[in-house]
Write a protein that holds these residues in place. Structure first.
Motif, short mmCIF file in Angstrom:
data_model
loop_
_atom_site.label_atom_id
_atom_site.label_comp_id
_atom_site.label_asym_id
_atom_site.label_seq_id
_atom_site.Cartn_x
_atom_site.Cartn_y
_atom_site.Cartn_z
N GLU A 184 2.92 9.50 -14.23
CA GLU A 184 4.13 10.19 -14.71
C GLU A 184 4.78 10.97 -13.57
O GLU A 184 5.99 10.86 -13.33
CB GLU A 184 3.70 11.16 -15.84
N ILE B 92 4.45 1.61 -18.78
CA ILE B 92 4.35 2.50 -17.61
C ILE B 92 5.63 3.34 -17.47
O ILE B 92 5.57 4.53 -17.16
CB ILE B 92 4.13 1.68 -16.31
N PHE B 93 6.79 2.72 -17.72
CA PHE B 93 8.04 3.43 -17.47
C PHE B 93 8.58 4.19 -18.69
O PHE B 93 9.62 4.84 -18.59
CB PHE B 93 9.10 2.47 -16.91
N THR B 94 7.91 4.08 -19.81
CA THR B 94 8.35 4.89 -20.96
C THR B 94 7.28 5.90 -21.36
O THR B 94 7.60 7.04 -21.66
CB THR B 94 8.71 4.03 -22.20
N MET B 95 6.05 5.49 -21.37
CA MET B 95 4.99 6.42 -21.74
C MET B 95 3.70 6.16 -20.97
O MET B 95 2.72 5.68 -21.53
CB MET B 95 4.77 6.41 -23.25
N PRO B 96 3.71 6.48 -19.68
CA PRO B 96 2.49 6.28 -18.89
C PRO B 96 1.35 7.14 -19.44
O PRO B 96 1.60 8.22 -19.97
CB PRO B 96 2.89 6.73 -17.49
N ILE C 284 6.38 8.46 -10.91
CA ILE C 284 7.59 7.70 -11.28
C ILE C 284 8.76 8.61 -11.65
O ILE C 284 9.90 8.19 -11.59
CB ILE C 284 7.34 6.66 -12.40
N THR C 285 8.47 9.87 -12.01
CA THR C 285 9.58 10.77 -12.31
C THR C 285 9.96 11.61 -11.09
O THR C 285 10.83 12.48 -11.18
CB THR C 285 9.24 11.74 -13.47
N GLY C 286 9.31 11.33 -9.95
CA GLY C 286 9.70 12.01 -8.71
C GLY C 286 9.19 13.44 -8.59
O GLY C 286 9.73 14.24 -7.84
N ARG C 287 8.14 13.77 -9.36
CA ARG C 287 7.60 15.13 -9.28
C ARG C 287 6.37 15.19 -8.39
O ARG C 287 5.62 16.15 -8.42
CB ARG C 287 7.24 15.63 -10.68
N GLN D 163 12.76 1.34 -9.61
CA GLN D 163 13.68 0.70 -10.55
C GLN D 163 13.58 -0.82 -10.42
O GLN D 163 13.73 -1.55 -11.38
CB GLN D 163 15.12 1.16 -10.30
#
Lengths: 220, 262
Positions: free
Chosen positions: B254, B244-248, B257-260, B218
Motif C-alpha cells: 500500500e 493489488i491496486f485496489t485493496m493490497p 503504490i500510493t507513494g508513501r 500505472q
C-alpha cells in the motif's frame, strides 16, 4: 515525503466534512422546526440548501481532478470513490431536510395541534445515526460505521408503525387529514435520511476495510 | 525437456514456478526465498523500488544471471515442471524458449531484415523464403510491419526509439519463444511509443507468457494480470493486479503504490 496529491486529498476530505456539518445543521433545524412548530427555522433550512448544492458541485470537481491528474490507487482510490458517493448521499439528505422543513412549515398552518406520534423518536435516532456516520468518516472508525448499519432497522420499524397510527388518528377526526399526511411525509423522509446515512457508513467500511457490505454482498 | 505442447495450456496453468529461490552476488543476497507461480498466457508484472531484486529475479528465469560473475542461485526455477538449473538443461535451448527484451533497445548494426533473421539464421535456418516469412510474421506480431515493410534493407539503427524497441521484440519473437521476459521495455520511450508497446504486450499475451519488470506502476496496472511487489529481495505480496491496486493486503505494498514509501 508528503506529496501534494495527499494534501489535495485531505483538502477534499475536509470539504466533505464541512458539507456534512452543513447538512447536519439543516437536518437538526428541520426537525426542531417540526418539534417546536417553528416556521422561521423551517424557512432558514429551505433557504440554506443552495450552500449544500454548491458543496456538491465543488467536491464533484475535486474528485474529477484527482482521478484525472493523480490516478490514485489502493486506499487512496477507495477514499476517492467513497467521497464521490458520500457527496451524493449528503446532497440527498440535504434535500430531505428541505422536504421536512417544508412539511414543518405547512404544519404550522394547519388549524389544530397534531400529536407527533413516533416523529420525535425517529428524529432522535436519525440525528444520532447521521452524527455517527459523519464521525465514522472523520475518524475512519469502522466500528462506529458498523453501528450505524445496525440502527437502520429501528427507523424502518417506526416508519411502518406510523402508517397505522396516522390512519387511526385520521379516522377519529377527519379534520386532521392534512396534518396526518404531513406526518407521513416527514416519517418517509426520515426513513430515507436513515437509508442514505447507512450508505455513508457502508462507504466508510469500503474505504477503511475494503469491504463491500451493501446489499448484503458479503453474505452472497 | 518439455513434456507437452505449451499451446494447449490454459491461463490457469502454472508455466513458471520458483520455489524458495535465493540468489547471491558474492556475499550479498539479492533474492530471499521467493516462491511464486506465473500463469500461462498471462502478464505478470514485478514492481518495487530500485535495488529490490525484481530484475535479478527476472534474469533468473532464463539463467541470464549465470553470466554475472560471483552470482549463485539456490532453489528451483521450474518451467513446465522442469528445473531450468538442472545440469542437463541446455541453456541455449532454454533462452530460445524464454526470450528477453531489455530496457534499452539494442538492435544490431544491420538491416531491419537481418536483425529479425539473425536468430533463425544462427539456429541453422538458411531457406530464403522461410526466413522472409519469419521476418514478416515477427514484424507483424511486433506491430512494426506496416511501418517498415518497404524499407527492410534499411539499418535497424535508423529507426526511432519506439520502433527500435519493437524491432528488438520482433527479433525476440523470430526464434519462436514461448515466454517473454521484459525488463523495463518502455522506460526510455515517449508516451505514444509506450502506448504501442503496452498494446503489443496485451496482444502478445494471447500467444506467450509474459513477465515484465517496470518502475511505472500505472503501466503495471494497465498491462498485467498479476503483480508481485518486491522489497529488499523479498516478495512482499503477489496477487491479481486489480486486487493489488485496489485493496493490497500488505501495508508495505500500500505504502509503495500510493507513494508513501520511505
Amino acid at each position: 515525503m508528503e506529496r501534494h496529491f495527499q494534501r489535495d486529498l485531505e483538502q477534499l476530505k475536509s470539504n466533505v466534512i464541512k458539507m456534512g456539518s452543513a447538512v447536519e445543521q439543516n437536518l437538526i433545524d428541520a426537525l426542531d422546526a417540526v418539534l417546536n412548530n417553528d416556521p422561521v427555522l423551517a424557512s432558514k433550512v429551505i433557504s440554506s440548501d443552495g450552500k449544500i448544492n454548491q458543496f456538491e458541485i465543488d467536491i464533484d470537481n475535486g474528485v474529477v481532478d484527482i482521478l484525472a491528474l493523480q490516478q490514485p490507487v489502493a486506499s487512496d482510490l477507495r477514499l476517492i470513490l467513497a467521497i464521490q458517493k458520500i457527496n451524493n448521499d449528503l446532497e440527498r439528505i440535504g434535500d430531505h431536510a428541505v422536504n421536512i422543513a417544508e412539511s414543518a412549515y405547512r404544519l404550522t398552518e394547519t388549524p389544530q395541534d397534531e400529536p407527533l406520534l413516533e416523529i420525535p423518536n425517529m428524529a432522535k435516532i436519525a440525528k444520532e445515526m447521521f452524527q455517527q456516520a459523519l464521525d465514522s468518516f472523520i475518524h475512519l472508525n469502522a466500528q462506529l460505521a458498523q453501528s450505524v448499519l445496525e440502527s437502520d432497522d429501528r427507523i424502518d420499524a417506526l416508519n411502518r408503525g406510523m402508517n397505522s397510527q396516522v390512519v387511526k388518528f385520521i379516522k377519529k377526526d377527519l379534520k386532521s387529514i392534512e396534518g396526518g399526511l404531513e406526518l407521513l411525509r416527514i416519517s418517509r423522509n426520515l426513513e430515507r435520511v436513515a437509508d442514505l446515512t447507512t450508505n455513508i457508513a457502508e462507504e466508510v467500511l469500503f474505504h477503511t476495510q475494503a469491504r463491500v457490505v451493501k446489499h448484503h454482498a458479503e453474505e452472497k | 525437456m518439455y513434456s507437452h505442447s505449451y499451446k494447449t495450456l490454459q491461463p490457469t496453468d502454472v508455466r513458471i514456478k520458483t520455489e524458495h529461490l535465493n540468489i547471491y552476488y558474492g556475499k550479498k543476497q539479492a533474492i530471499k526465498d521467493v516462491s511464486l507461480d506465473m500463469f500461462t498466457h498471462r502478464v505478470t508484472a514485478l514492481i518495487g523500488p530500485s535495488g529490490c531484486g525484481k530484475s535479478t529475479y527476472l534474469r533468473s528465469l532464463n539463467r541470464m544471471n549465470d553470466l554475472i560473475e560471483n552470482s549463485r542461485t539456490e532453489g528451483n526455477v521450474l518451467l513446465d515442471g522442469v528445473n531450468i538449473y538442472d545440469k542437463q538443461v541446455d541453456v541455449v535451448e532454454l533462452r530460445k524458449k524464454v526470450g528477453m527484451i531489455f530496457q534499452k533497445s539494442n538492435p544490431f548494426p544491420k538491416s531491419i531484415f537481418e536483425n529479425v533473421a539473425y536468430g533463425p539464421r544462427i539456429n541453422g535456418m538458411n531457406d530464403k523464403k522461410k526466413l522472409e516469412d519469419i521476418v514478416e510474421r515477427s514484424l507483424k506480431q511486433a506491430a512494426l510491419w506496416e511501418e517498415v515493410k518497404d524499407d527492410l534493407a534499411k539499418s535497424g539503427l535508423s529507426l526511432s526509439g519506439g520502433q527500435q524497441q519493437r524491432l528488438c521484440i520482433a527479433r525476440a519473437l523470430a526464434v519462436d519463444p514461448e515466454i517473454l521476459l521484459m525488463d523495463e521495455p518502455a522506460s526510455a520511450l515517449d508516451p505514444i511509443a509506450t502506448a504501442k508497446i503496452e498494446e503489443l504486450i496485451y496482444e502478445l499475451k494471447n500467444t506467450y507468457t509474459i513477465v515484465i519488470v517496470t518502475h511505472n506502476m500505472q503501466q503495471a496496472a494497465r498491462v498485467s494480470d498479476y503483480t508481485g511487489f518486491f522489497y529488499m529481495g523479498e516478495l512482499i505480496e503477489f496477487d491479481e493486479t486489480k486486487k493489488i491496486f485496489t485493496m493490497p493486503a500488505k501495508k508495505q505494498t500500500e505504502d509503495y503504490i500510493t507513494g508513501r514509501f520511505g
